[in-house]
Design a protein around this motif. Structure first.
Motif, PDB file in Angstrom:
ATOM      1  N   ASP A 123       2.252   0.442  13.509  1.00  0.00           N
ATOM      2  CA  ASP A 123       0.817   0.704  13.684  1.00  0.00           C
ATOM      3  C   ASP A 123       0.113   0.327  12.390  1.00  0.00           C
ATOM      4  O   ASP A 123       0.034   1.119  11.456  1.00  0.00           O
ATOM      5  CB  ASP A 123       0.586   2.177  14.016  1.00  0.00           C
ATOM      6  N   LEU A 124      -0.418  -0.881  12.334  1.00  0.00           N
ATOM      7  CA  LEU A 124      -1.014  -1.394  11.101  1.00  0.00           C
ATOM      8  C   LEU A 124      -2.344  -0.731  10.752  1.00  0.00           C
ATOM      9  O   LEU A 124      -2.874  -0.956   9.668  1.00  0.00           O
ATOM     10  CB  LEU A 124      -1.163  -2.912  11.169  1.00  0.00           C
ATOM     11  N   GLU A 125      -2.895   0.074  11.658  1.00  0.00           N
ATOM     12  CA  GLU A 125      -4.119   0.804  11.341  1.00  0.00           C
ATOM     13  C   GLU A 125      -3.829   2.194  10.786  1.00  0.00           C
ATOM     14  O   GLU A 125      -4.719   2.872  10.288  1.00  0.00           O
ATOM     15  CB  GLU A 125      -5.003   0.905  12.583  1.00  0.00           C
ATOM     16  N   LEU A 126      -2.604   2.626  10.862  1.00  0.00           N
ATOM     17  CA  LEU A 126      -2.185   3.930  10.360  1.00  0.00           C
ATOM     18  C   LEU A 126      -2.200   3.913   8.833  1.00  0.00           C
ATOM     19  O   LEU A 126      -1.759   2.953   8.216  1.00  0.00           O
ATOM     20  CB  LEU A 126      -0.771   4.224  10.871  1.00  0.00           C
ATOM     21  N   ARG A 179       3.174   5.571   0.019  1.00  0.00           N
ATOM     22  CA  ARG A 179       2.973   4.193  -0.435  1.00  0.00           C
ATOM     23  C   ARG A 179       4.250   3.644  -1.069  1.00  0.00           C
ATOM     24  O   ARG A 179       4.646   2.509  -0.820  1.00  0.00           O
ATOM     25  CB  ARG A 179       1.814   4.111  -1.437  1.00  0.00           C
ATOM     26  N   ARG A 180       4.918   4.474  -1.884  1.00  0.00           N
ATOM     27  CA  ARG A 180       6.167   4.031  -2.516  1.00  0.00           C
ATOM     28  C   ARG A 180       7.241   3.735  -1.472  1.00  0.00           C
ATOM     29  O   ARG A 180       7.996   2.780  -1.602  1.00  0.00           O
ATOM     30  CB  ARG A 180       6.663   5.076  -3.512  1.00  0.00           C
ATOM     31  N   ILE A 181       7.294   4.562  -0.446  1.00  0.00           N
ATOM     32  CA  ILE A 181       8.240   4.315   0.647  1.00  0.00           C
ATOM     33  C   ILE A 181       7.884   3.005   1.341  1.00  0.00           C
ATOM     34  O   ILE A 181       8.768   2.205   1.674  1.00  0.00           O
ATOM     35  CB  ILE A 181       8.243   5.494   1.633  1.00  0.00           C
ATOM     36  N   SER A 182       6.601   2.760   1.532  1.00  0.00           N
ATOM     37  CA  SER A 182       6.152   1.512   2.156  1.00  0.00           C
ATOM     38  C   SER A 182       6.624   0.300   1.357  1.00  0.00           C
ATOM     39  O   SER A 182       7.090  -0.685   1.924  1.00  0.00           O
ATOM     40  CB  SER A 182       4.619   1.483   2.251  1.00  0.00           C
ATOM     41  N   ARG A 183       6.483   0.380   0.041  1.00  0.00           N
ATOM     42  CA  ARG A 183       6.925  -0.744  -0.811  1.00  0.00           C
ATOM     43  C   ARG A 183       8.446  -0.884  -0.731  1.00  0.00           C
ATOM     44  O   ARG A 183       8.971  -1.988  -0.674  1.00  0.00           O
ATOM     45  CB  ARG A 183       6.504  -0.536  -2.266  1.00  0.00           C
ATOM     46  N   LYS A 184       9.144   0.240  -0.750  1.00  0.00           N
ATOM     47  CA  LYS A 184      10.618   0.235  -0.728  1.00  0.00           C
ATOM     48  C   LYS A 184      11.145  -0.471   0.524  1.00  0.00           C
ATOM     49  O   LYS A 184      12.132  -1.193   0.469  1.00  0.00           O
ATOM     50  CB  LYS A 184      11.118   1.682  -0.783  1.00  0.00           C
ATOM     51  N   ARG A 199      -1.873  -2.872   3.868  1.00  0.00           N
ATOM     52  CA  ARG A 199      -3.021  -2.586   4.715  1.00  0.00           C
ATOM     53  C   ARG A 199      -4.239  -3.433   4.363  1.00  0.00           C
ATOM     54  O   ARG A 199      -5.121  -3.614   5.153  1.00  0.00           O
ATOM     55  CB  ARG A 199      -3.406  -1.106   4.625  1.00  0.00           C
ATOM     56  N   ARG A 200      -4.285  -3.927   3.151  1.00  0.00           N
ATOM     57  CA  ARG A 200      -5.410  -4.782   2.750  1.00  0.00           C
ATOM     58  C   ARG A 200      -4.855  -5.924   1.915  1.00  0.00           C
ATOM     59  O   ARG A 200      -3.815  -5.819   1.287  1.00  0.00           O
ATOM     60  CB  ARG A 200      -6.452  -4.010   1.949  1.00  0.00           C
ATOM     61  N   ALA A 201      -5.594  -7.007   1.918  1.00  0.00           N
ATOM     62  CA  ALA A 201      -5.181  -8.159   1.117  1.00  0.00           C
ATOM     63  C   ALA A 201      -5.478  -7.883  -0.352  1.00  0.00           C
ATOM     64  O   ALA A 201      -6.431  -7.166  -0.686  1.00  0.00           O
ATOM     65  CB  ALA A 201      -5.931  -9.402   1.577  1.00  0.00           C
ATOM     66  N   ARG A 202      -4.676  -8.440  -1.214  1.00  0.00           N
ATOM     67  CA  ARG A 202      -4.939  -8.295  -2.640  1.00  0.00           C
ATOM     68  C   ARG A 202      -6.196  -9.078  -3.003  1.00  0.00           C
ATOM     69  O   ARG A 202      -6.448 -10.142  -2.468  1.00  0.00           O
ATOM     70  CB  ARG A 202      -3.764  -8.824  -3.456  1.00  0.00           C
ATOM     71  N   THR A 203      -6.949  -8.548  -3.938  1.00  0.00           N
ATOM     72  CA  THR A 203      -8.161  -9.226  -4.388  1.00  0.00           C
ATOM     73  C   THR A 203      -7.838 -10.081  -5.600  1.00  0.00           C
ATOM     74  O   THR A 203      -6.770  -9.974  -6.198  1.00  0.00           O
ATOM     75  CB  THR A 203      -9.243  -8.200  -4.773  1.00  0.00           C
ATOM     76  N   ASP A 204      -8.786 -10.928  -5.989  1.00  0.00           N
ATOM     77  CA  ASP A 204      -8.600 -11.755  -7.188  1.00  0.00           C
ATOM     78  C   ASP A 204      -8.421 -10.870  -8.420  1.00  0.00           C
ATOM     79  O   ASP A 204      -7.652 -11.193  -9.317  1.00  0.00           O
ATOM     80  CB  ASP A 204      -9.794 -12.696  -7.387  1.00  0.00           C
ATOM     81  N   ASP A 205      -9.134  -9.730  -8.477  1.00  0.00           N
ATOM     82  CA  ASP A 205      -9.001  -8.823  -9.612  1.00  0.00           C
ATOM     83  C   ASP A 205      -7.575  -8.276  -9.696  1.00  0.00           C
ATOM     84  O   ASP A 205      -7.009  -8.151 -10.776  1.00  0.00           O
ATOM     85  CB  ASP A 205      -9.986  -7.659  -9.499  1.00  0.00           C
ATOM     86  N   ASP A 206      -6.978  -7.946  -8.530  1.00  0.00           N
ATOM     87  CA  ASP A 206      -5.596  -7.457  -8.506  1.00  0.00           C
ATOM     88  C   ASP A 206      -4.654  -8.519  -9.060  1.00  0.00           C
ATOM     89  O   ASP A 206      -3.764  -8.235  -9.851  1.00  0.00           O
ATOM     90  CB  ASP A 206      -5.158  -7.109  -7.085  1.00  0.00           C
ATOM     91  N   ARG A 207      -4.859  -9.760  -8.630  1.00  0.00           N
ATOM     92  CA  ARG A 207      -3.988 -10.851  -9.078  1.00  0.00           C
ATOM     93  C   ARG A 207      -4.131 -11.086 -10.578  1.00  0.00           C
ATOM     94  O   ARG A 207      -3.139 -11.260 -11.287  1.00  0.00           O
ATOM     95  CB  ARG A 207      -4.308 -12.127  -8.322  1.00  0.00           C
ATOM     96  N   ALA A 208      -5.365 -11.080 -11.076  1.00  0.00           N
ATOM     97  CA  ALA A 208      -5.608 -11.316 -12.503  1.00  0.00           C
ATOM     98  C   ALA A 208      -4.973 -10.205 -13.343  1.00  0.00           C
ATOM     99  O   ALA A 208      -4.342 -10.481 -14.366  1.00  0.00           O
ATOM    100  CB  ALA A 208      -7.106 -11.400 -12.781  1.00  0.00           C
TER     101      ALA A 208
END
Length: 113
Positions: free
Chosen positions: A51-54, A71-76, A82-91
């Motif tokens: 469920d990608l809206e959860l 969130r840590r479990i999600s990464r694991k 749930r959202r695309a990374r922004t340019d600020d996140d990448r920088a």
């Protein structure tokens, strides 16, 4: 009881059979709890994947877990973000990576005079 100075060998404690049984039972319970936690984490990851809206917060409520733990479990378990990374996140990520590698970021060119 006083110390026996004639015997330099220290006493070796051996738990009673009752205590040994309790220790073994405890070790089995800890092992079972560890396995149950892994299964629970996989279940959380599956819920979020299906469920990608959860949100992490919604999943955390019945578990009494903070959304950061979810969130840590999600990464694991590589749950889609749930959202695309922004340019600020990448920088910011590139700056941190350069700092960790000991590289200096390339300075911006000086303005023409």
């Amino acid at each position: 009881m006083t110390a026996n100075n004639d015997n330099p060998t220290p006493r070796v404690y051996k738990p009673s059979k009752k205590l040994q049984a309790l220790i073994k039972a405890h070790e089995k319970a800890v092992e079972a709890a560890d396995k149950a936690l892994v299964a629970l984490e996989k279940g959380v990851a599956e819920e979020l994947t299906n469920d990608l809206e959860l949100t992490n917060r919604e999943v955390g409520v019945p578990l009494k877990w903070h959304e950061e733990k979810v969130r840590r479990i999600s990464r694991k378990y590589n749950v889609p973000r749930r959202r695309a990374r922004t340019d600020d996140d990448r920088a910011a990520r590139e700056t941190r990576k350069a700092a960790e590698e000991g590289d200096q970021p390339t300075p911006a060119p000086a303005p023409a005079e």
